[in-house]
Enzyme design. Structure first.
Site, PDB file in Angstrom:
ATOM      1  N   ASP A  25       0.871  -1.172   0.000  1.00 40.46           N
ATOM      2  CA  ASP A  25       0.000   0.000   0.000  1.00 40.46           C
ATOM      3  C   ASP A  25       0.908   1.222   0.000  1.00 40.46           C
ATOM      4  OD1 ASP A  25      -2.412   1.554   0.298  1.00 40.46           O
ATOM      5  OD2 ASP A  25      -1.927   1.821   2.411  1.00 40.46           O
ATOM      6  N   SER A  26       0.316   2.402  -0.089  1.00 41.18           N
ATOM      7  CA  SER A  26       1.120   3.622   0.034  1.00 41.18           C
ATOM      8  C   SER A  26       1.566   3.826   1.483  1.00 41.18           C
ATOM      9  CB  SER A  26       0.294   4.830  -0.422  1.00 41.18           C
ATOM     10  OG  SER A  26      -0.860   4.948   0.391  1.00 41.18           O
ATOM     11  N   TYR A  57      -1.074   8.154  -2.736  1.00 39.06           N
ATOM     12  CA  TYR A  57      -1.170   7.748  -4.147  1.00 39.06           C
ATOM     13  C   TYR A  57      -2.401   8.384  -4.815  1.00 39.06           C
ATOM     14  CZ  TYR A  57       2.328   3.914  -4.237  1.00 39.06           C
ATOM     15  OH  TYR A  57       3.468   3.169  -4.244  1.00 39.06           O
ATOM     16  N   GLY A  58      -3.419   8.651  -4.005  1.00 34.63           N
ATOM     17  CA  GLY A  58      -4.722   9.051  -4.541  1.00 34.63           C
ATOM     18  C   GLY A  58      -4.752  10.354  -5.307  1.00 34.63           C
ATOM     19  N   CYS A  88      -4.252  -1.953  -1.946  1.00 38.39           N
ATOM     20  CA  CYS A  88      -4.387  -0.544  -2.323  1.00 38.39           C
ATOM     21  C   CYS A  88      -5.352  -0.463  -3.500  1.00 38.39           C
ATOM     22  CB  CYS A  88      -3.002  -0.012  -2.716  1.00 38.39           C
ATOM     23  SG  CYS A  88      -3.021   1.635  -3.425  1.00 38.39           S
ATOM     24  N   THR A  90      -6.154   2.219  -5.219  1.00 36.84           N
ATOM     25  CA  THR A  90      -5.671   3.109  -6.271  1.00 36.84           C
ATOM     26  C   THR A  90      -4.767   2.325  -7.239  1.00 36.84           C
ATOM     27  OG1 THR A  90      -5.735   4.842  -4.584  1.00 36.84           O
ATOM     28  CG2 THR A  90      -4.639   5.379  -6.658  1.00 36.84           C
ATOM     29  N   CYS A 197     -11.003   2.459  -0.427  1.00 35.31           N
ATOM     30  CA  CYS A 197      -9.597   2.747  -0.118  1.00 35.31           C
ATOM     31  C   CYS A 197      -9.283   1.946   1.145  1.00 35.31           C
ATOM     32  CB  CYS A 197      -9.399   4.241   0.125  1.00 35.31           C
ATOM     33  SG  CYS A 197      -7.767   4.659   0.789  1.00 35.31           S
ATOM     34  N   THR A 198      -8.157   1.256   1.131  1.00 34.38           N
ATOM     35  CA  THR A 198      -7.860   0.365   2.263  1.00 34.38           C
ATOM     36  C   THR A 198      -7.585   1.126   3.557  1.00 34.38           C
ATOM     37  OG1 THR A 198      -5.565   0.257   1.479  1.00 34.38           O
ATOM     38  CG2 THR A 198      -7.035  -1.564   0.879  1.00 34.38           C
ATOM     39  N   HIS A 199      -7.331   2.433   3.454  1.00 38.21           N
ATOM     40  CA  HIS A 199      -7.162   3.231   4.673  1.00 38.21           C
ATOM     41  C   HIS A 199      -8.501   3.416   5.413  1.00 38.21           C
ATOM     42  CE1 HIS A 199      -3.250   4.525   3.052  1.00 38.21           C
ATOM     43  NE2 HIS A 199      -2.997   5.105   4.199  1.00 38.21           N
TER      44      HIS A 199
END
Ligand code: DGL
Length: 290
Positions: A25-26, A57-58, A88, A90, A197-199
């Site tokens: 992921d970022s 990244y978004g 991720c 994105t 979004c995984t966040h």
């Protein structure tokens, strides 16, 4: 914590099932996929990479994202992983299709499993995502291909990832921003909301306090890990031995990542600094918009 050592490749050529699953992921968003891996596939060994030097990244161009993903995959393959999960959205939205034919390791993305789970449950689907994922229309396309009768609304949420990476989950400002992002979706009376979004599952309690109980929340992490389990089974790659400790690598500050992730991992991880192959933060040769 050791921030200067290099992650050395491990070789499991005799027993490929023992190799790690690579996830990236970022930043800390991929931890939501990691915790699903721990829950659903507890005997697998994991290599986690966070591209923290280049997040978010978004708000990157499609060309930049593709370039970053190629670098990460090149490095993960060098480390000897048996499978990669793009933790991720994105990256999954902008790069999965291109890189699948460039690398021989199986690569899974979160969009299709997330879209499928949403279509099985809802008729009026809202998607909250990074601006790049929303602009790619990846969720809308995937959902409508599965069921053209479903209605889909997507909202790009540029502020969420920076707030989460700054550890501002409980900040009243985060709740205020969340209300603003969710308002157009609630106005459409969605019955299902995808964490695109995984966040965002890390904001679960904040979002749940705004969204009515009748709206189902879909976390694609749950479904991509279920898909990974099936794929490992098919390929005969399920690990039957004890897992190795998870290895964490980042492109930015290992200390910062360790401090931020402890609240979700429940322990302070050992995090290593990784230099990705090819120009890490150099000029990006690809044009945006392809
Ligand atoms: N967590 C990632 C995603 O699912 C990336 C977020 C970002 O860096 O903007 O899209």
């Amino acid at each position: 914590m050791n921030s200067s050592s290099i992650l050395y490749p491990e070789s499991f050529s005799e027993e490929p099932s023992r190799a790690r699953i690579g996830i990236f992921d970022s930043g800390v968003g991929g931890l939501t996929v990691l915790r699903e891996l721990y829950r659903q596939l507890p005997s697998e060994s994991i290599l986690y990479f966070g591209d923290t030097a280049r997040l978010p990244y978004g708000t990157r161009t499609p060309g930049e994202i593709l370039q970053f993903v190629r670098e990460i995959l090149t490095w993960m393959v060098q480390q000897g992983v048996k499978m990669v999960i793009m933790a991720c959205n994105t990256s999954s939205a902008l790069a999965l299709e291109a890189v699948r034919s460039e690398f021989s390791v199986p690569i899974l993305g979160v969009i299709l499993p997330g879209a499928r789970a949403a279509v099985e449950r809802g008729r009026r689907i809202g998607v909250i995502a990074t601006p790049a994922t929303a602009a790619s229309n990846a969720y809308r396309r995937a959902i409508l291909e599965m069921d053209p009768a479903v209605a889909v609304w997507q909202v790009g949420c540029p502020t969420f990832v920076p707030l989460i990476e700054q550890g501002r989950i409980d900040d009243p400002y985060t709740c205020e921003v969340a209300r603003e992002y969710l308002a157009p979706l609630l106005q459409q009376q969605i019955d299902t909301l995808i964490y695109g979004c995984t966040h965002y599952p890390l904001l679960g309690p904040v979002l749940r306090s705004i969204v009515p109980d009748s709206v189902r929340l879909v976390d694609p992490a749950v479904h991509v890990v279920a898909a990974a389990a099936r794929e490992l089974e098919l390929l005969g790659l399920r690990n039957t031995r004890s897992p190795l400790p998870t290895r964490f690598g980042v492109s930015g500050s290992p200390q910062q990542f360790a401090q931020l992730s402890v609240q979700w991992l429940g322990h302070t991880p050992t995090v290593e600094k990784v230099s990705l192959p090819a120009a890490l933060c150099g000029p990006v040769p690809l044009e945006s918009g392809e």
